[in-house]
Design a protein around this motif. Sequence first.
Motif, PDB file in Angstrom:
ATOM      1  N   MET A  94       0.846  -1.175   0.000  1.00  0.00           N
ATOM      2  CA  MET A  94       0.000   0.000   0.000  1.00  0.00           C
ATOM      3  C   MET A  94       0.893   1.240   0.000  1.00  0.00           C
ATOM      4  SD  MET A  94      -3.030   0.840   2.652  1.00  0.00           S
ATOM      5  CE  MET A  94      -4.502   0.880   1.698  1.00  0.00           C
ATOM      6  N   LYS A  95       0.652   2.124  -0.941  1.00  0.00           N
ATOM      7  CA  LYS A  95       1.487   3.310  -1.084  1.00  0.00           C
ATOM      8  C   LYS A  95       0.995   4.430  -0.178  1.00  0.00           C
ATOM      9  CE  LYS A  95       2.809   2.080  -5.663  1.00  0.00           C
ATOM     10  NZ  LYS A  95       3.407   2.513  -6.859  1.00  0.00           N
ATOM     11  N   ASN A  96       1.869   5.408   0.049  1.00  0.00           N
ATOM     12  CA  ASN A  96       1.525   6.512   0.931  1.00  0.00           C
ATOM     13  C   ASN A  96       0.308   7.286   0.430  1.00  0.00           C
ATOM     14  OD1 ASN A  96       3.428   6.076   2.903  1.00  0.00           O
ATOM     15  ND2 ASN A  96       4.986   7.301   1.886  1.00  0.00           N
ATOM     16  N   ALA A  97       0.189   7.460  -0.870  1.00  0.00           N
ATOM     17  CA  ALA A  97      -0.965   8.173  -1.421  1.00  0.00           C
ATOM     18  C   ALA A  97      -2.261   7.423  -1.101  1.00  0.00           C
ATOM     19  CB  ALA A  97      -0.809   8.346  -2.922  1.00  0.00           C
ATOM     20  N   GLU A  98      -2.217   6.103  -1.149  1.00  0.00           N
ATOM     21  CA  GLU A  98      -3.394   5.303  -0.823  1.00  0.00           C
ATOM     22  C   GLU A  98      -3.732   5.422   0.651  1.00  0.00           C
ATOM     23  OE1 GLU A  98      -2.131   1.468  -2.053  1.00  0.00           O
ATOM     24  OE2 GLU A  98      -2.536   1.827  -4.160  1.00  0.00           O
ATOM     25  N   VAL A  99      -2.713   5.468   1.497  1.00  0.00           N
ATOM     26  CA  VAL A  99      -2.920   5.598   2.944  1.00  0.00           C
ATOM     27  C   VAL A  99      -3.557   6.947   3.256  1.00  0.00           C
ATOM     28  CG1 VAL A  99      -1.751   5.778   5.175  1.00  0.00           C
ATOM     29  CG2 VAL A  99      -1.065   4.011   3.554  1.00  0.00           C
ATOM     30  N   LYS A 100      -3.077   8.005   2.624  1.00  0.00           N
ATOM     31  CA  LYS A 100      -3.604   9.348   2.874  1.00  0.00           C
ATOM     32  C   LYS A 100      -5.048   9.488   2.411  1.00  0.00           C
ATOM     33  CE  LYS A 100       0.835  11.717   2.702  1.00  0.00           C
ATOM     34  NZ  LYS A 100       0.932  12.209   4.054  1.00  0.00           N
ATOM     35  N   ALA A 101      -5.464   8.710   1.431  1.00  0.00           N
ATOM     36  CA  ALA A 101      -6.821   8.793   0.891  1.00  0.00           C
ATOM     37  C   ALA A 101      -7.851   8.117   1.797  1.00  0.00           C
ATOM     38  CB  ALA A 101      -6.859   8.170  -0.497  1.00  0.00           C
ATOM     39  N   LEU A 102      -7.414   7.286   2.740  1.00  0.00           N
ATOM     40  CA  LEU A 102      -8.343   6.569   3.609  1.00  0.00           C
ATOM     41  C   LEU A 102      -8.932   7.500   4.666  1.00  0.00           C
ATOM     42  CD1 LEU A 102      -6.310   3.303   4.268  1.00  0.00           C
ATOM     43  CD2 LEU A 102      -8.214   3.580   2.710  1.00  0.00           C
ATOM     44  N   SER A 103     -10.179   7.210   5.054  1.00  0.00           N
ATOM     45  CA  SER A 103     -10.805   7.978   6.129  1.00  0.00           C
ATOM     46  C   SER A 103     -10.303   7.445   7.476  1.00  0.00           C
ATOM     47  CB  SER A 103     -12.323   7.848   6.049  1.00  0.00           C
ATOM     48  OG  SER A 103     -12.714   6.540   6.407  1.00  0.00           O
ATOM     49  N   THR A 104     -10.666   8.156   8.533  1.00  0.00           N
ATOM     50  CA  THR A 104     -10.230   7.766   9.879  1.00  0.00           C
ATOM     51  C   THR A 104     -10.735   6.371  10.235  1.00  0.00           C
ATOM     52  OG1 THR A 104     -10.297  10.093  10.513  1.00  0.00           O
ATOM     53  CG2 THR A 104     -10.187   8.492  12.287  1.00  0.00           C
ATOM     54  N   GLU A 105     -12.001   6.113   9.937  1.00  0.00           N
ATOM     55  CA  GLU A 105     -12.574   4.804  10.264  1.00  0.00           C
ATOM     56  C   GLU A 105     -11.930   3.700   9.423  1.00  0.00           C
ATOM     57  OE1 GLU A 105     -14.386   2.154  12.417  1.00  0.00           O
ATOM     58  OE2 GLU A 105     -14.479   4.295  12.852  1.00  0.00           O
ATOM     59  N   GLU A 106     -11.680   3.974   8.160  1.00  0.00           N
ATOM     60  CA  GLU A 106     -11.016   2.989   7.297  1.00  0.00           C
ATOM     61  C   GLU A 106      -9.609   2.702   7.801  1.00  0.00           C
ATOM     62  OE1 GLU A 106     -11.407   5.124   3.628  1.00  0.00           O
ATOM     63  OE2 GLU A 106     -13.007   3.800   2.923  1.00  0.00           O
ATOM     64  N   LEU A 107      -8.924   3.737   8.296  1.00  0.00           N
ATOM     65  CA  LEU A 107      -7.577   3.534   8.850  1.00  0.00           C
ATOM     66  C   LEU A 107      -7.624   2.611  10.055  1.00  0.00           C
ATOM     67  CD1 LEU A 107      -6.072   7.117   8.616  1.00  0.00           C
ATOM     68  CD2 LEU A 107      -5.200   5.087   7.481  1.00  0.00           C
ATOM     69  N   ALA A 143       2.842   0.925  11.013  1.00  0.00           N
ATOM     70  CA  ALA A 143       3.395   2.196  11.487  1.00  0.00           C
ATOM     71  C   ALA A 143       2.939   3.344  10.586  1.00  0.00           C
ATOM     72  CB  ALA A 143       4.912   2.120  11.531  1.00  0.00           C
ATOM     73  N   ARG A 144       2.940   3.123   9.281  1.00  0.00           N
ATOM     74  CA  ARG A 144       2.501   4.150   8.331  1.00  0.00           C
ATOM     75  C   ARG A 144       1.033   4.503   8.553  1.00  0.00           C
ATOM     76  NH1 ARG A 144       3.849   1.469   3.614  1.00  0.00           N
ATOM     77  NH2 ARG A 144       6.039   1.648   4.045  1.00  0.00           N
ATOM     78  N   LEU A 145       0.206   3.472   8.777  1.00  0.00           N
ATOM     79  CA  LEU A 145      -1.214   3.697   9.023  1.00  0.00           C
ATOM     80  C   LEU A 145      -1.435   4.444  10.336  1.00  0.00           C
ATOM     81  CD1 LEU A 145      -2.552   0.200   7.927  1.00  0.00           C
ATOM     82  CD2 LEU A 145      -2.951   2.349   6.737  1.00  0.00           C
ATOM     83  N   ASN A 146      -0.698   4.046  11.377  1.00  0.00           N
ATOM     84  CA  ASN A 146      -0.821   4.729  12.673  1.00  0.00           C
ATOM     85  C   ASN A 146      -0.402   6.190  12.575  1.00  0.00           C
ATOM     86  OD1 ASN A 146      -1.897   2.841  14.479  1.00  0.00           O
ATOM     87  ND2 ASN A 146       0.077   1.799  14.651  1.00  0.00           N
TER      88      ASN A 146
END
Length: 64
Positions: A1-14, A51-54
């Motif tokens: 999962m790339k950083n751009a994909e991580v940034k696009a997720l909502s709080t609940e999705e994270l 760690a990236r998601l957190n």
Amino acid sequence: MKNAEVKALSTEELRERIAAEKENLQKLNFAHAISPIENPMKIRDSRKLIARLNTELRAKELNS
């Protein structure tokens, strides 16, 4: 999962994704303890993704 994909997720999705990745990491560690898994770099990649998601979750919480 790339950083751009991580940034696009909502709080609940994270939060959901973090829970799923932690469960996956636990399974990988358990499988590796029993017999060495084919690609042990998966464990490292999974830890880094968590760690990236957190980090992104924390950034979104601070901005809110």
